[in-house]
Write an enzyme that holds these catalytic residues in place. Sequence first.
Site, PDB file in Angstrom:
ATOM      1  N   HIS A 199       0.834  -1.213   0.000  1.00  0.00           N
ATOM      2  CA  HIS A 199       0.000   0.000   0.000  1.00  0.00           C
ATOM      3  C   HIS A 199       0.867   1.261   0.000  1.00  0.00           C
ATOM      4  O   HIS A 199       0.418   2.312   0.456  1.00  0.00           O
ATOM      5  CB  HIS A 199      -0.951   0.036   1.204  1.00  0.00           C
ATOM      6  CG  HIS A 199      -1.687  -1.248   1.452  1.00  0.00           C
ATOM      7  ND1 HIS A 199      -2.956  -1.487   0.950  1.00  0.00           N
ATOM      8  CD2 HIS A 199      -1.325  -2.379   2.112  1.00  0.00           C
ATOM      9  CE1 HIS A 199      -3.343  -2.706   1.317  1.00  0.00           C
ATOM     10  NE2 HIS A 199      -2.362  -3.269   2.022  1.00  0.00           N
ATOM     11  N   SER A 212      15.079  21.695 -15.568  1.00  0.00           N
ATOM     12  CA  SER A 212      13.917  22.549 -15.789  1.00  0.00           C
ATOM     13  C   SER A 212      14.394  23.868 -16.378  1.00  0.00           C
ATOM     14  O   SER A 212      15.462  24.354 -16.024  1.00  0.00           O
ATOM     15  CB  SER A 212      13.202  22.786 -14.458  1.00  0.00           C
ATOM     16  OG  SER A 212      12.422  23.968 -14.522  1.00  0.00           O
ATOM     17  N   LYS A 240      16.190  21.661 -10.410  1.00  0.00           N
ATOM     18  CA  LYS A 240      15.470  20.437 -10.766  1.00  0.00           C
ATOM     19  C   LYS A 240      16.306  19.434 -11.560  1.00  0.00           C
ATOM     20  O   LYS A 240      17.101  19.800 -12.412  1.00  0.00           O
ATOM     21  CB  LYS A 240      14.218  20.777 -11.609  1.00  0.00           C
ATOM     22  CG  LYS A 240      13.094  21.430 -10.858  1.00  0.00           C
ATOM     23  CD  LYS A 240      12.496  20.583  -9.739  1.00  0.00           C
ATOM     24  CE  LYS A 240      11.701  19.407 -10.258  1.00  0.00           C
ATOM     25  NZ  LYS A 240      10.469  19.823 -10.912  1.00  0.00           N
ATOM     26  N   GLU A 293       9.781   8.377 -16.725  1.00  0.00           N
ATOM     27  CA  GLU A 293       8.449   8.945 -16.990  1.00  0.00           C
ATOM     28  C   GLU A 293       7.996   8.612 -18.406  1.00  0.00           C
ATOM     29  O   GLU A 293       6.827   8.279 -18.642  1.00  0.00           O
ATOM     30  CB  GLU A 293       8.465  10.463 -16.799  1.00  0.00           C
ATOM     31  CG  GLU A 293       8.508  10.885 -15.346  1.00  0.00           C
ATOM     32  CD  GLU A 293       8.583  12.394 -15.194  1.00  0.00           C
ATOM     33  OE1 GLU A 293       7.794  12.952 -14.430  1.00  0.00           O
ATOM     34  OE2 GLU A 293       9.434  13.025 -15.854  1.00  0.00           O
TER      35      GLU A 293
END
Length: 460
Positions: free
Chosen positions: A158, A279, A285, A292
Amino acid sequence: MSRYKAWGGRFSQPTDAFMEVFSASIHYDARLFRQDIQGSMVHCRMLARQGIIAEAESDLILGGLARVKVEIEEGRLPFRDEQEDIHMHVENRLRELIGPVAGKLHTARSRNDQVATDLRLWLREEVDAIREALRTLQRILLTLAEAHIETIMPGFTHLQNAQPVTFGHHLMAYFEMLDRDRQRFAEVRQRINQLPLGAAALAGTPYPIDREWVAKELGFAGVCQNSLDAVSDRDFVIESAAACAVVMMHLSRFSEELILWSSPAFGFVELSDAFATGSSIMPQKKNPDAPELVRGKSGRVTGHLMGLLTLMKGLPLSYNRDMQEDKEAIFDTIDTVRGCLKVFAGMLAEIRVNRTAMALAAKVGFTTATDLADYLARQGIPFRKAHEVSGRLVRLCVESGRALEQLSLSEMQTADARIGPDVMEVLTVHASVNARKVIGGTAFATVRSAIEAARERLDG
Ligand code: ARG
């Protein structure tokens, strides 16, 4: 009538200009040219062997086909919508090169069994390449797992800290998934590897052809046993897409974990600069674009599988032109999976692992509460009762902001008098991990032998 149409005799009107664009598949099925020519060459040699065409005719055709192949390889054959597909481009060019004898190549054959043969030949190679790419990725996993046999991290259920495991053990879970993927492709390959050629348009052919010989020459294990099925079966495409979708589902789960783990909130891993991006606005970043994109691309592969199933489900036997729509779906599916496997191999080979962050996190969330319950159960307390006692001590920890091992022995004994000083030995994450020596468990020694056995399976 266009001189390129294969059905000129029956027609008195030319094809509508847009219909020509609409029905053309050459801009994608051109990638089958090698298989198309390979199949044609063997078919041609068989026609001569069987005395269906003359040796001299066969020689002319074979020489011409070899030239067409070179022309396509060198990008010298212009693709034109009016010639529809790769089969017509090859045949038409052959005719330009060697004259009307080119027309004999299509004896005892149809584009229906031809395209099915091309696609099987192509898919067989691609499936082999995927199996090899899976094997490469599995090797990288083994190396990484070996380096992290003793790296303790939290295991989750979970997405809540559950019990400590080792990073090596976690990685080996993916090894197992990819191993089943490799098996799946090996099984699918057997069903791909049957020859449709000889079914002709749908019913077979009256010529005394030798299908078995053609099958052997093209490396097929056997011949399709029903001509209608041979030209209209695309389950070999669907099965391949399904196996690809499962690989992508696995890679997508792995991606999801890498994305989470590389977030500063976890800080378990850092992707190398080569597989991340920055970024344009936030200078600090480092984004996990590679995983992804893999996670994102799993969607298109699942989509192609659904598309293919939907494409086929309503088609009457045998061949229907709808089936031309299978190609872009399977081409993109295969390209996507191969790309994702490649990026994953590169990414994992260069990943940096933060052992300290993993070790710290492994202790968070009372991950040895089960070990405490097991300790009590070993004192003869029924496990359900032991669970409750351990749970009460966890609550005491939550309320007083402590970890289990920070409770004093007397506090523990108020929960159950059977708790002795040796309880402290079971409360460390190290002890918890190493208590799990069961086959498939996370103990260091168990994972070490699992990796050894896996390496043998992979190379054996
Ligand atoms: N381009 C076609 C396909 O991909 C080849 C077979 C065409 N056969 C036909 N009867 N029109 O399915």
